[in-house]
Design an enzyme around this catalytic site. Structure first.
Site, PDB file in Angstrom:
ATOM      1  N   ARG A  28      58.703  24.370  -0.872  1.00 49.19           N
ATOM      2  CA  ARG A  28      59.147  23.163  -1.342  1.00 49.19           C
ATOM      3  C   ARG A  28      58.019  22.048  -0.886  1.00 49.19           C
ATOM      4  O   ARG A  28      57.791  20.857  -1.570  1.00 49.19           O
ATOM      5  CB  ARG A  28      60.598  22.707  -0.646  1.00 49.19           C
ATOM      6  CG  ARG A  28      60.963  21.257  -1.012  1.00 49.19           C
ATOM      7  CD  ARG A  28      60.640  20.686  -2.338  1.00 49.19           C
ATOM      8  NE  ARG A  28      61.185  21.675  -3.387  1.00 49.19           N
ATOM      9  CZ  ARG A  28      60.889  21.452  -4.753  1.00 49.19           C
ATOM     10  NH1 ARG A  28      59.856  20.691  -5.067  1.00 49.19           N
ATOM     11  NH2 ARG A  28      61.400  22.550  -5.598  1.00 49.19           N
ATOM     12  N   LYS A  41      50.545  -0.694  -4.063  1.00 48.30           N
ATOM     13  CA  LYS A  41      52.104  -0.258  -4.400  1.00 48.30           C
ATOM     14  C   LYS A  41      52.094   1.091  -4.254  1.00 48.30           C
ATOM     15  O   LYS A  41      52.422   1.880  -5.215  1.00 48.30           O
ATOM     16  CB  LYS A  41      52.600  -0.661  -5.493  1.00 48.30           C
ATOM     17  CG  LYS A  41      52.541  -2.560  -5.586  1.00 48.30           C
ATOM     18  CD  LYS A  41      53.123  -2.973  -6.951  1.00 48.30           C
ATOM     19  CE  LYS A  41      52.950  -4.328  -6.724  1.00 48.30           C
ATOM     20  NZ  LYS A  41      53.184  -4.981  -8.288  1.00 48.30           N
ATOM     21  N   LYS A  74      45.620 -13.756  -1.885  1.00 47.25           N
ATOM     22  CA  LYS A  74      46.680 -14.114  -2.752  1.00 47.25           C
ATOM     23  C   LYS A  74      47.414 -15.266  -2.712  1.00 47.25           C
ATOM     24  O   LYS A  74      47.157 -16.112  -1.906  1.00 47.25           O
ATOM     25  CB  LYS A  74      47.816 -12.647  -2.691  1.00 47.25           C
ATOM     26  CG  LYS A  74      46.956 -11.435  -3.201  1.00 47.25           C
ATOM     27  CD  LYS A  74      48.134 -10.284  -2.974  1.00 47.25           C
ATOM     28  CE  LYS A  74      49.061 -10.457  -3.881  1.00 47.25           C
ATOM     29  NZ  LYS A  74      48.611  -9.910  -5.368  1.00 47.25           N
ATOM     30  N   GLU A 119      43.115 -14.832  -5.909  1.00 43.63           N
ATOM     31  CA  GLU A 119      44.039 -14.749  -7.081  1.00 43.63           C
ATOM     32  C   GLU A 119      43.939 -16.066  -7.506  1.00 43.63           C
ATOM     33  O   GLU A 119      44.257 -16.953  -6.688  1.00 43.63           O
ATOM     34  CB  GLU A 119      45.380 -14.040  -6.513  1.00 43.63           C
ATOM     35  CG  GLU A 119      46.469 -14.151  -7.541  1.00 43.63           C
ATOM     36  CD  GLU A 119      47.927 -13.520  -6.891  1.00 43.63           C
ATOM     37  OE1 GLU A 119      47.788 -12.559  -6.887  1.00 43.63           O
ATOM     38  OE2 GLU A 119      48.410 -14.595  -6.726  1.00 43.63           O
ATOM     39  N   ASP A 164      45.930 -13.561 -12.247  1.00 41.78           N
ATOM     40  CA  ASP A 164      47.482 -12.755 -12.444  1.00 41.78           C
ATOM     41  C   ASP A 164      48.429 -13.557 -13.461  1.00 41.78           C
ATOM     42  O   ASP A 164      48.448 -14.618 -13.404  1.00 41.78           O
ATOM     43  CB  ASP A 164      48.037 -13.239 -10.908  1.00 41.78           C
ATOM     44  CG  ASP A 164      49.310 -12.409 -10.670  1.00 41.78           C
ATOM     45  OD1 ASP A 164      49.008 -11.238 -10.931  1.00 41.78           O
ATOM     46  OD2 ASP A 164      50.367 -13.272 -10.038  1.00 41.78           O
TER      47      ASP A 164
END
Length: 287
Positions: free
Chosen positions: A103, A138, A170, A203, A225
């Site tokens: 597994r 992410k 950002k 950004e 963005d």
């Protein structure tokens, strides 16, 4: 592509041991209950749907950590296109060892192959443009290096590994710093004081912010963005190759080509790693 050189061996082994500890615990009682510890057998790992394979060396290492006496034959390479029914690997040796490792080995291959398969789909959509595909942060906690390896295996590029290998200013950084000009100036001061040489990406959310960045300078890449393709095209022309350009924000398989055709250098897609379907792969007896 090979995992060697991408993920340090100690990191790989420690990650696998943690995964095995989570799954095996005090022992594989299901196998121990019905199979003699001396019994040997043969098994093979097969693909049940077409895709791009990834994680074979990791799976091999899972079996080796469980039992060094197992004989393992890898029949494909990471990055290969595979079809339903293809055999990826053959394993021979103690039956309990094979089942105990099964597994965990499959979990690595299935998830990484799912990421590689999805990434390859995106790459193909923009292969006739000059734009390059990037991943993001992410990722699944503790799985970042593995998932970024899968992205690289499928022909895309890695953005940054974490918060430590690139400056990424950002919207929240800019807002907390007091604005674009202040964020850039403070960043250069920090890098000078810390004696670090890191690239700076910033950004912007609209053309007004872009013009602020262009007036200030001092960055390496500008992330545009949530721009529409029309606005992105305008922004790329304004930048005029003075800085690298990156587009991000909700870009899908249906829209990525339109964004790539604007002339932007990079497109980053979080869905490469956080919105995927694992490839269907199984271990079966090979008698």
């Amino acid at each position: 592509m090979s995992i060697k050189g991408f993920i340090p061996q100690d990191y790989l082994d420690n990650h696998i041991r943690l995964a095995l500890a989570e799954d095996v615990g005090q022992g594989d009682y299901s196998s121990m209950a019905c199979i003699d510890k001396t019994e040997t057998n043969h098994a093979q790992i097969i693909v049940k749907q077409a895709g791009i394979i990834c994680g074979l060396e990791i799976a091999q290492r899972v079996f080796e950590i469980i039992d060094q006496s197992l004989e393992i034959e890898i029949l494909k390479q990471d990055g290969d296109i595979v079809l339903k029914g293809d055999v990826l690997m053959r394993i021979s040796g103690k039956a309990i060892s094979i089942l105990t490792a099964e597994r965990t080995a499959l979990n690595y291959i299935q998830r990484l192959s799912g990421i590689a398969t999805q990434t390859a789909d995106y790459v193909k959509l923009i292969e006739d443009t000059s734009c390059r595909l990037l991943d993001t942060r992410k990722t699944t906690p503790t799985m970042r290096l593995f998932e970024k390896y899968a992205v690289k295996t499928a022909g895309a590029e890695n953005h940054r590994k974490g918060l430590y290998d690139m400056i990424m200013l950002k919207d929240n950084h800019i807002d907390f710093a007091g604005g674009i000009k202040q964020a850039i100036k403070k960043t250069h001061f920090f890098l000078q004081q810390a004696n670090k040489n890191l690239k700076i990406e910033i950004e912007v959310r609209d053309l007004a912010e872009l013009k602020e960045v262009l007036n200030e300078g001092g960055v390496d890449r500008i992330m545009l963005d949530n721009f529409t393709p029309e606005l992105l095209s305008q922004a790329v022309k304004l930048i005029n190759h003075r800085y690298e350009t990156e587009s991000s924000g909700g870009i899908t398989k249906e829209t990525i080509k339109e964004f790539a055709l604007t002339g932007v250098d990079y497109i980053s897609v979080g869905a490469l790693t956080h919105n995927i379907q694992s490839l269907d792969i199984s271990l079966v007896s090979d008698k």
